[in-house]
Design an enzyme around this catalytic site. Sequence first.
Site, PDB file in Angstrom:
ATOM      1  NE  ARG A  41      36.126  31.876  39.831  1.00 35.58           N
ATOM      2  CZ  ARG A  41      35.242  31.222  39.113  1.00 35.58           C
ATOM      3  NH1 ARG A  41      34.752  30.095  39.552  1.00 35.58           N
ATOM      4  NH2 ARG A  41      34.816  31.713  37.967  1.00 35.58           N
TER       5      ARG A  41
ATOM      6  CG  ASP B 227      39.219  41.746  45.704  1.00 33.25           C
ATOM      7  OD1 ASP B 227      38.265  40.955  45.819  1.00 33.25           O
ATOM      8  OD2 ASP B 227      40.000  41.731  44.734  1.00 33.25           O
TER       9      ASP B 227
ATOM     10  CB  CYS C 169      34.776  29.841  44.533  1.00 32.96           C
ATOM     11  SG  CYS C 169      34.571  31.595  44.456  1.00 32.96           S
TER      12      CYS C 169
ATOM     13  CB  ILE D  42      31.493  42.513  42.818  1.00 28.34           C
ATOM     14  CG1 ILE D  42      31.769  44.014  42.647  1.00 28.34           C
ATOM     15  CG2 ILE D  42      32.291  41.693  41.810  1.00 28.34           C
ATOM     16  CD1 ILE D  42      31.531  44.572  41.266  1.00 28.34           C
TER      17      ILE D  42
ATOM     18  NE  ARG E 156      34.965  34.545  41.506  1.00 28.38           N
ATOM     19  CZ  ARG E 156      36.195  34.664  41.956  1.00 28.38           C
ATOM     20  NH1 ARG E 156      36.579  33.978  43.000  1.00 28.38           N
ATOM     21  NH2 ARG E 156      37.055  35.463  41.368  1.00 28.38           N
TER      22      ARG E 156
ATOM     23  CE  LYS F 188      45.019  37.041  45.307  1.00 27.84           C
ATOM     24  NZ  LYS F 188      43.975  36.478  44.425  1.00 27.84           N
ATOM     25  CG  ASN F 189      43.943  39.398  41.980  1.00 31.40           C
ATOM     26  OD1 ASN F 189      44.271  38.267  42.324  1.00 31.40           O
ATOM     27  ND2 ASN F 189      42.911  40.040  42.513  1.00 31.40           N
TER      28      ASN F 189
ATOM     29  NE  ARG G 232      43.514  31.522  47.177  1.00 30.46           N
ATOM     30  CZ  ARG G 232      42.363  32.042  46.776  1.00 30.46           C
ATOM     31  NH1 ARG G 232      41.272  31.849  47.479  1.00 30.46           N
ATOM     32  NH2 ARG G 232      42.280  32.726  45.662  1.00 30.46           N
TER      33      ARG G 232
HETATM   34  N1  EPU Z   1      30.917  36.902  36.056  1.00 24.67           N
HETATM   35  C1  EPU Z   1      29.999  36.225  35.292  1.00 24.67           C
HETATM   36  N2  EPU Z   1      30.413  35.667  34.119  1.00 24.67           N
HETATM   37  C2  EPU Z   1      31.707  35.734  33.690  1.00 24.67           C
HETATM   38  C3  EPU Z   1      32.644  36.442  34.480  1.00 24.67           C
HETATM   39  C4  EPU Z   1      32.210  37.023  35.662  1.00 24.67           C
HETATM   40  O1  EPU Z   1      28.812  36.134  35.638  1.00 24.67           O
HETATM   41  O2  EPU Z   1      32.018  35.185  32.633  1.00 24.67           O
HETATM   42  C5  EPU Z   1      30.474  37.562  37.303  1.00 24.67           C
HETATM   43  C6  EPU Z   1      31.197  37.025  38.539  1.00 24.67           C
HETATM   44  O3  EPU Z   1      30.563  35.876  39.043  1.00 24.67           O
HETATM   45  C7  EPU Z   1      31.109  38.217  39.467  1.00 24.67           C
HETATM   46  C8  EPU Z   1      31.213  39.418  38.524  1.00 24.67           C
HETATM   47  O4  EPU Z   1      30.863  38.918  37.238  1.00 24.67           O
HETATM   48  O5  EPU Z   1      29.855  38.231  40.097  1.00 24.67           O
HETATM   49  C9  EPU Z   1      32.588  40.056  38.425  1.00 24.67           C
HETATM   50  O6  EPU Z   1      33.566  39.056  38.253  1.00 24.67           O
HETATM   51  P1  EPU Z   1      34.980  39.337  37.595  1.00 24.67           P
HETATM   52  O7  EPU Z   1      35.093  38.522  36.362  1.00 24.67           O
HETATM   53  O8  EPU Z   1      35.192  40.801  37.478  1.00 24.67           O
HETATM   54  O9  EPU Z   1      35.969  38.761  38.702  1.00 24.67           O
HETATM   55  P2  EPU Z   1      37.177  37.760  38.529  1.00 24.67           P
HETATM   56  O10 EPU Z   1      37.962  38.096  37.324  1.00 24.67           O
HETATM   57  O11 EPU Z   1      36.700  36.361  38.680  1.00 24.67           O
HETATM   58  C10 EPU Z   1      38.855  39.251  39.818  1.00 24.67           C
HETATM   59  C11 EPU Z   1      39.790  39.083  40.986  1.00 24.67           C
HETATM   60  C12 EPU Z   1      38.970  38.970  42.258  1.00 24.67           C
HETATM   61  C13 EPU Z   1      38.138  40.240  42.404  1.00 24.67           C
HETATM   62  C14 EPU Z   1      37.256  40.432  41.155  1.00 24.67           C
HETATM   63  C15 EPU Z   1      36.455  41.719  41.178  1.00 24.67           C
HETATM   64  C16 EPU Z   1      41.683  37.932  40.017  1.00 24.67           C
HETATM   65  C17 EPU Z   1      42.511  36.710  39.922  1.00 24.67           C
HETATM   66  N3  EPU Z   1      40.599  37.887  40.797  1.00 24.67           N
HETATM   67  O12 EPU Z   1      38.038  38.089  39.809  1.00 24.67           O
HETATM   68  O13 EPU Z   1      39.911  38.901  43.326  1.00 24.67           O
HETATM   69  O14 EPU Z   1      37.336  40.143  43.538  1.00 24.67           O
HETATM   70  O15 EPU Z   1      38.092  40.440  39.987  1.00 24.67           O
HETATM   71  O16 EPU Z   1      37.287  42.817  41.269  1.00 24.67           O
HETATM   72  O17 EPU Z   1      42.025  38.951  39.432  1.00 24.67           O
HETATM   73  C18 EPU Z   1      40.695  38.309  45.460  1.00 24.67           C
HETATM   74  O18 EPU Z   1      41.802  38.745  45.108  1.00 24.67           O
HETATM   75  O19 EPU Z   1      40.412  38.009  46.646  1.00 24.67           O
HETATM   76  C19 EPU Z   1      39.657  38.144  44.441  1.00 24.67           C
HETATM   77  C20 EPU Z   1      38.568  37.391  44.627  1.00 24.67           C
END
Ligand code: EPU
Length: 422
Positions: free
Chosen positions: A93, A307, A117, A329, A122, A22-23, A401
Amino acid sequence: MDKLLIRGGACLNGELRASGAKNSAVLMLAASLLANEPVRLTNVPHLRDITTMIELLGSLGVEVVIDEKMGIEIHANTIKSFRAPYDLVRTMRASFLVLGPMLAHYGQAEVSLPGGCAIGPRPVDQHLKGLAALGANIEMDEGYVKASVDGRLKGTRFIFDFSTVGGTEHVMMAATLAEGETLLENCAREPEIVDLADCLNEMGADITGAGTDTIRIRGVEALTGCDHRVISDRVETASYLIAAAATGGRVKMKGTVPVHLDAVLAKLTEAGARIETGEDWISLDMEGRRPRAVSLVTAPYPAFPTDLQAQILAMNAVSEGTATVRETIFENRFMHVHEMNRMGARISLEGNNTTAIVEGVERLKAAPVMANDLRASVSLVIAGLVAEGDTVVDRIYHIDRGYEQVEEKLKNLGADITRIHA
Ligand code: EPU
């Protein structure tokens, strides 16, 4: 709202084929906005998040053709609008990540801020800082990010403040069409980032270093179409392995990439599972035994993924011994603990809700439960499998989802599970 009814007690046994990730797939749908020609994706899972992204592309006027095997062809050059509305971005998101590709390709984009969320606030500050470093003008207006650039974005050196998967993907996508070279440092290293970079390179981008903490992108003037097969979903694969371990069972996951799950397989081995791997399969055998509770800390790849924290907690809840699970995280990713405790688990939260201490019990007891996020919901399904009696898991649209045909797959492994259509 659909629910799942699970009669606990079955020992999972059998073989499954992993679905596409998915991701990876949602990001490639966003990346298709960079191309001048049709992008064709295969091994795309049939999931609500994918449908949401397709709907968003549709609202931009982009033509998307889906064949009967979930092969998806995106014709981004049919785009008519550069505005992604709040109603669609708030439900997922990842849809925020259409901002960078539209900006890089068309010089303008207006995308709603995703907001908080269920698992934490986030923010997207790293995404926006990275795009600004590439020369984007960024303004906030009534909850929307309005980004524009005169001509092309400009290659730059940018260091992320911390590991962010979405931030790395977003800035990497935008930099593919920038003028000159971009060096991104302190990047996240998740396999989905590598898959996205592979897909972009097939479209004619010039990216090296994805999967390490330094990614180099030599900007090109235009991207073409491509035909890309999405990698398998490591989180889905591991969720079934953990479910099998919790029930003392045996399962073989086919069509998967074992190396993506090294940290998880090490923990399952520590729990007492016999793990075997081949080029594209993983088998787990608990030989009917109860697992041993395993302590861990979630952290960016290649460490144990956030995850899978909820799923391993469900296994720990019925394991022998006590374990500590620390989440690093997301701020608020332990909501499943309260639901598991209603099923008789003994889990306490400490350290401002960042750490769960789990004292394993022999068996959980069925209860009606629900969760507000995808991975928490599936952890309650695992809890239901190891509970005495009939558990009803509510709000399973979260599971839909991210888990393709979850009840069919679990039924194939011998689970007694039924979807109740509301
Ligand atoms: N963060 C910030 N600022 C930013 C970006 C991130 O503070 O600009 C923080 C986030 O709030 C979080 C941490 O940094 O506390 C890490 O967030 P990250 O950006 O790595 O996560 P993401 O890209 O929003 C993806 C996956 C998530 C998975 C995380 C961590 C996708 C679509 N989503 O989210 O997947 O948990 O990486 O590995 O790729 C899921 O599939 O259930 C899911 C939530």
